[in-house]
Design a protein around this motif. Structure first.
Motif, PDB file in Angstrom:
ATOM      1  N   GLY A 183       0.801  -1.210   0.000  1.00  0.00           N
ATOM      2  CA  GLY A 183       0.000   0.000   0.000  1.00  0.00           C
ATOM      3  C   GLY A 183       0.834   1.259   0.000  1.00  0.00           C
ATOM      4  N   LEU A 184       2.105   1.145  -0.401  1.00  0.00           N
ATOM      5  CA  LEU A 184       3.034   2.279  -0.385  1.00  0.00           C
ATOM      6  C   LEU A 184       3.350   2.792  -1.782  1.00  0.00           C
ATOM      7  CD1 LEU A 184       5.531   0.922   2.308  1.00  0.00           C
ATOM      8  CD2 LEU A 184       3.599   2.479   2.645  1.00  0.00           C
ATOM      9  N   GLY A 185       2.649   2.299  -2.788  1.00  0.00           N
ATOM     10  CA  GLY A 185       2.901   2.742  -4.155  1.00  0.00           C
ATOM     11  C   GLY A 185       2.161   4.016  -4.483  1.00  0.00           C
ATOM     12  N   GLY A 186       2.523   4.597  -5.598  1.00  0.00           N
ATOM     13  CA  GLY A 186       1.859   5.813  -6.041  1.00  0.00           C
ATOM     14  C   GLY A 186       2.579   6.436  -7.218  1.00  0.00           C
ATOM     15  N   PRO A 187       2.111   7.577  -7.667  1.00  0.00           N
ATOM     16  CA  PRO A 187       2.714   8.229  -8.840  1.00  0.00           C
ATOM     17  C   PRO A 187       4.159   8.659  -8.589  1.00  0.00           C
ATOM     18  CG  PRO A 187       0.550   9.149  -8.312  1.00  0.00           C
ATOM     19  CD  PRO A 187       0.947   8.292  -7.153  1.00  0.00           C
ATOM     20  N   LEU A 188       4.891   8.766  -9.681  1.00  0.00           N
ATOM     21  CA  LEU A 188       6.254   9.294  -9.646  1.00  0.00           C
ATOM     22  C   LEU A 188       6.213  10.755 -10.062  1.00  0.00           C
ATOM     23  CD1 LEU A 188       8.122   6.326 -11.390  1.00  0.00           C
ATOM     24  CD2 LEU A 188       7.772   6.702  -8.938  1.00  0.00           C
ATOM     25  N   GLY A 189       6.711  11.645  -9.211  1.00  0.00           N
ATOM     26  CA  GLY A 189       6.611  13.071  -9.507  1.00  0.00           C
ATOM     27  C   GLY A 189       5.157  13.493  -9.556  1.00  0.00           C
ATOM     28  N   ASP A 190       4.789  14.271 -10.581  1.00  0.00           N
ATOM     29  CA  ASP A 190       3.396  14.720 -10.686  1.00  0.00           C
ATOM     30  C   ASP A 190       2.493  13.678 -11.328  1.00  0.00           C
ATOM     31  OD1 ASP A 190       3.970  14.837 -13.408  1.00  0.00           O
ATOM     32  OD2 ASP A 190       3.940  17.018 -13.518  1.00  0.00           O
ATOM     33  N   GLN A 192       2.037  12.902 -14.365  1.00  0.00           N
ATOM     34  CA  GLN A 192       1.467  13.248 -15.668  1.00  0.00           C
ATOM     35  C   GLN A 192       2.233  12.625 -16.832  1.00  0.00           C
ATOM     36  OE1 GLN A 192      -1.560  14.846 -15.818  1.00  0.00           O
ATOM     37  NE2 GLN A 192      -1.317  14.444 -13.620  1.00  0.00           N
ATOM     38  N   GLN A 193       3.453  12.157 -16.605  1.00  0.00           N
ATOM     39  CA  GLN A 193       4.249  11.570 -17.682  1.00  0.00           C
ATOM     40  C   GLN A 193       3.571  10.309 -18.209  1.00  0.00           C
ATOM     41  OE1 GLN A 193       4.959  11.651 -14.489  1.00  0.00           O
ATOM     42  NE2 GLN A 193       6.381  10.049 -13.806  1.00  0.00           N
ATOM     43  N   MET A 194       3.627  10.139 -19.525  1.00  0.00           N
ATOM     44  CA  MET A 194       2.960   9.011 -20.167  1.00  0.00           C
ATOM     45  C   MET A 194       3.809   7.751 -20.089  1.00  0.00           C
ATOM     46  SD  MET A 194       0.070  10.203 -21.023  1.00  0.00           S
ATOM     47  CE  MET A 194      -0.574   8.873 -22.049  1.00  0.00           C
ATOM     48  N   MET A 195       3.146   6.628 -19.915  1.00  0.00           N
ATOM     49  CA  MET A 195       3.806   5.322 -19.847  1.00  0.00           C
ATOM     50  C   MET A 195       3.297   4.465 -21.005  1.00  0.00           C
ATOM     51  SD  MET A 195       3.729   4.594 -15.735  1.00  0.00           S
ATOM     52  CE  MET A 195       4.730   3.097 -15.901  1.00  0.00           C
ATOM     53  N   SER A 196       4.199   4.062 -21.861  1.00  0.00           N
ATOM     54  CA  SER A 196       3.870   3.201 -22.996  1.00  0.00           C
ATOM     55  C   SER A 196       4.317   1.786 -22.640  1.00  0.00           C
ATOM     56  CB  SER A 196       4.554   3.703 -24.264  1.00  0.00           C
ATOM     57  OG  SER A 196       4.085   5.001 -24.585  1.00  0.00           O
ATOM     58  N   TRP A 197       3.385   0.933 -22.377  1.00  0.00           N
ATOM     59  CA  TRP A 197       3.608  -0.385 -21.801  1.00  0.00           C
ATOM     60  C   TRP A 197       3.201  -1.464 -22.805  1.00  0.00           C
ATOM     61  CZ3 TRP A 197      -0.595  -3.573 -21.587  1.00  0.00           C
ATOM     62  CH2 TRP A 197      -1.830  -2.956 -21.867  1.00  0.00           C
ATOM     63  N   ILE A 198       3.575  -2.709 -22.496  1.00  0.00           N
ATOM     64  CA  ILE A 198       3.116  -3.860 -23.281  1.00  0.00           C
ATOM     65  C   ILE A 198       3.201  -5.098 -22.397  1.00  0.00           C
ATOM     66  CG2 ILE A 198       5.422  -4.314 -24.246  1.00  0.00           C
ATOM     67  CD1 ILE A 198       3.978  -5.211 -26.858  1.00  0.00           C
ATOM     68  N   HIS A 199       2.188  -5.948 -22.465  1.00  0.00           N
ATOM     69  CA  HIS A 199       2.229  -7.218 -21.748  1.00  0.00           C
ATOM     70  C   HIS A 199       3.332  -8.083 -22.364  1.00  0.00           C
ATOM     71  CE1 HIS A 199       1.039 -11.132 -20.178  1.00  0.00           C
ATOM     72  NE2 HIS A 199       0.109 -10.561 -19.424  1.00  0.00           N
ATOM     73  N   LEU A 200       4.065  -8.789 -21.513  1.00  0.00           N
ATOM     74  CA  LEU A 200       5.173  -9.623 -21.993  1.00  0.00           C
ATOM     75  C   LEU A 200       4.718 -10.580 -23.082  1.00  0.00           C
ATOM     76  CD1 LEU A 200       8.070 -10.741 -21.801  1.00  0.00           C
ATOM     77  CD2 LEU A 200       7.271 -12.216 -19.929  1.00  0.00           C
ATOM     78  N   GLN A 201       3.560 -11.196 -22.913  1.00  0.00           N
ATOM     79  CA  GLN A 201       3.121 -12.170 -23.907  1.00  0.00           C
ATOM     80  C   GLN A 201       2.783 -11.512 -25.245  1.00  0.00           C
ATOM     81  OE1 GLN A 201       3.564 -15.382 -23.553  1.00  0.00           O
ATOM     82  NE2 GLN A 201       4.397 -14.857 -21.543  1.00  0.00           N
ATOM     83  N   SER A 229      -1.144   7.636 -18.391  1.00  0.00           N
ATOM     84  CA  SER A 229      -0.276   8.459 -17.552  1.00  0.00           C
ATOM     85  C   SER A 229       0.249   7.623 -16.385  1.00  0.00           C
ATOM     86  CB  SER A 229      -1.041   9.667 -17.015  1.00  0.00           C
ATOM     87  OG  SER A 229      -2.001   9.260 -16.051  1.00  0.00           O
ATOM     88  N   ASN A 230       1.340   8.068 -15.802  1.00  0.00           N
ATOM     89  CA  ASN A 230       1.887   7.366 -14.641  1.00  0.00           C
ATOM     90  C   ASN A 230       0.885   7.341 -13.486  1.00  0.00           C
ATOM     91  OD1 ASN A 230       3.660   7.976 -11.877  1.00  0.00           O
ATOM     92  ND2 ASN A 230       4.400   6.260 -13.101  1.00  0.00           N
ATOM     93  N   LYS A 231       0.122   8.427 -13.346  1.00  0.00           N
ATOM     94  CA  LYS A 231      -0.898   8.473 -12.299  1.00  0.00           C
ATOM     95  C   LYS A 231      -1.979   7.425 -12.543  1.00  0.00           C
ATOM     96  CE  LYS A 231      -3.890  11.764  -9.875  1.00  0.00           C
ATOM     97  NZ  LYS A 231      -4.328  13.198  -9.816  1.00  0.00           N
ATOM     98  N   ALA A 232      -2.440   7.324 -13.788  1.00  0.00           N
ATOM     99  CA  ALA A 232      -3.452   6.316 -14.118  1.00  0.00           C
ATOM    100  C   ALA A 232      -2.896   4.908 -13.963  1.00  0.00           C
ATOM    101  CB  ALA A 232      -3.960   6.549 -15.547  1.00  0.00           C
ATOM    102  N   PHE A 233      -1.640   4.721 -14.344  1.00  0.00           N
ATOM    103  CA  PHE A 233      -0.995   3.417 -14.190  1.00  0.00           C
ATOM    104  C   PHE A 233      -0.955   3.013 -12.716  1.00  0.00           C
ATOM    105  CE2 PHE A 233       2.643   0.769 -13.295  1.00  0.00           C
ATOM    106  CZ  PHE A 233       2.609  -0.189 -14.286  1.00  0.00           C
ATOM    107  N   SER A 234      -0.543   3.927 -11.857  1.00  0.00           N
ATOM    108  CA  SER A 234      -0.448   3.629 -10.428  1.00  0.00           C
ATOM    109  C   SER A 234      -1.818   3.267  -9.858  1.00  0.00           C
ATOM    110  CB  SER A 234       0.133   4.832  -9.685  1.00  0.00           C
ATOM    111  OG  SER A 234       1.431   5.142 -10.155  1.00  0.00           O
ATOM    112  N   HIS A 235      -2.837   4.009 -10.272  1.00  0.00           N
ATOM    113  CA  HIS A 235      -4.197   3.738  -9.795  1.00  0.00           C
ATOM    114  C   HIS A 235      -4.662   2.351 -10.247  1.00  0.00           C
ATOM    115  CE1 HIS A 235      -8.345   4.472  -8.613  1.00  0.00           C
ATOM    116  NE2 HIS A 235      -8.729   4.109  -9.823  1.00  0.00           N
ATOM    117  N   LEU A 266      10.645  10.230 -14.725  1.00  0.00           N
ATOM    118  CA  LEU A 266       9.871  11.454 -14.572  1.00  0.00           C
ATOM    119  C   LEU A 266       9.393  12.039 -15.902  1.00  0.00           C
ATOM    120  CD1 LEU A 266      12.063  13.100 -11.792  1.00  0.00           C
ATOM    121  CD2 LEU A 266       9.813  12.027 -11.517  1.00  0.00           C
ATOM    122  N   THR A 267       9.839  11.462 -16.998  1.00  0.00           N
ATOM    123  CA  THR A 267       9.360  11.861 -18.324  1.00  0.00           C
ATOM    124  C   THR A 267       8.856  10.618 -19.051  1.00  0.00           C
ATOM    125  OG1 THR A 267      11.512  11.577 -19.396  1.00  0.00           O
ATOM    126  CG2 THR A 267      11.051  13.734 -18.438  1.00  0.00           C
TER     127      THR A 267
END
Length: 299
Positions: A183-190, A192-201, A229-235, A266-267
């Motif tokens: 329960g200690l996770g959360g956004p990095l910085g503000d 707002q930075q975008m995260m472009s992710w992909i499932h390993l499979q 966004s990093n905020k949406a990812f964390s949520h 942070l970017t």
């Protein structure tokens, strides 16, 4: 196919070889053959050094994934050298062997990273977006791609710019999980930075698709179609784990702890896989919530 794979014992390489091994003859470049066989199983042929080869004519394809992790701590002078050499020097050696042969491999898959696009706002970018190499990460990828591109006049080549690869058994997500599970996770910085992710499979499936389809060549973004966004990812990660995820990691703290490398955290970029989708590839996990549910519902 007879395939030569570098980076085969890494996070992505292990999953890829598990998919390919039943139907292909695989040689894995590794400094530790015993460890490689223990990790990958007896179905692969370990190759301790490229110096034992005079060319690549014995192989139908090359998959070059090797490279020291770029986000594992501060970018000291020594660490930067290791990051560069592990990509540039190895790829140079492979290119020389390719050029020395008379019947080179028919296909070459080369890894790269979305860091080549540099820091961006939320405006989407794709494979057609111009590159302006300024920072360390961009320069690493730009030169890596340029070296690999020297085989493209003789061999069908696909360069895959890989984003944040998602799986609880490795990569960045594995490092995030302990804090988020407490329960200690959360956004990095503000956040707002975008995260472009992909499932390993999905990444493994994309690499296999590019390997097996002759119409595929050029640059492909190894990312899902819906960056967040990093905020949406964390949520979303907190919800998937059933834990709160609202404790931010302040930007000044990250910069103090990680120095220049903190820029990666942070970017970001909103990177779209337009080339892969245009080539006919279909994602199993196009959206983050579905990918996280698939990973953690089994847990």
């Amino acid at each position: 196919m007879k395939l030569l794979i570098t980076g085969g014992t890494g996070f992505i390489g292990r999953a890829l070889i598990a998919r390919l091994a039943p139907s292909h003859d695989i040689t894995v470049l590794t400094r530790n053959p015993e460890r490689a066989l223990a990790i990958l199983g007896g179905g692969i042929v370990p190759l301790r050094s490229l110096a034992t080869l005079t060319n690549l004519d014995a192989f139908d394809g090359v998959i070059n994934l090797a490279g020291e992790p770029i986000a594992d701590g501060r970018w000291t002078t020594q660490r930067k050298r290791e990051i560069c050499d592990s990509r540039w020097q190895l790829t140079e050696s492979l290119v020389r062997l390719h050029q020395a042969g008379s019947n080179p491999p028919s296909v070459w898959i080369n890894a790269s990273a979305i860091g080549i696009y540099g820091p961006r706002d939320a405006t989407p970018v794709d494979e057609q977006t111009p590159i302006a190499a300024m920072g360390f990460a961009e320069q690493v990828c730009e030169r890596w791609e340029a070296i690999a591109r020297r085989v493209a006049d003789q061999t069908r080549q696909c360069v895959v710019r890989i984003g944040l690869v998602m799986h609880p058994d490795g990569g960045a997500l594995k490092k995030m999980l302990p804090a988020f599970r407490l329960g200690l996770g959360g956004p990095l910085g503000d956040g707002q930075q975008m995260m472009s992710w992909i499932h390993l499979q999905d990444l493994v499936s994309m690499l296999c698709y590019l390997l097996e389809h002759d119409h595929c060549r050029g640059v492909f973004n190894g990312t899902a179609p819906h960056p967040v966004s990093n905020k949406a990812f964390s949520h979303a990660l907190g919800q998937a784990l059933g834990r709160p995820a609202f404790l931010p990691a302040p930007a000044p703290v990250l910069r103090l702890a990680l120095g220049e490398m903190s820029n990666l955290l942070l970017t970001g970029q909103a990177v779209l896989p337009n080339a892969a989708e245009a080539a006919g590839f279909q994602f199993e996990y196009p959206k983050l919530e579905g990918a996280l549910a698939a990973m953690f519902s089994r847990a």
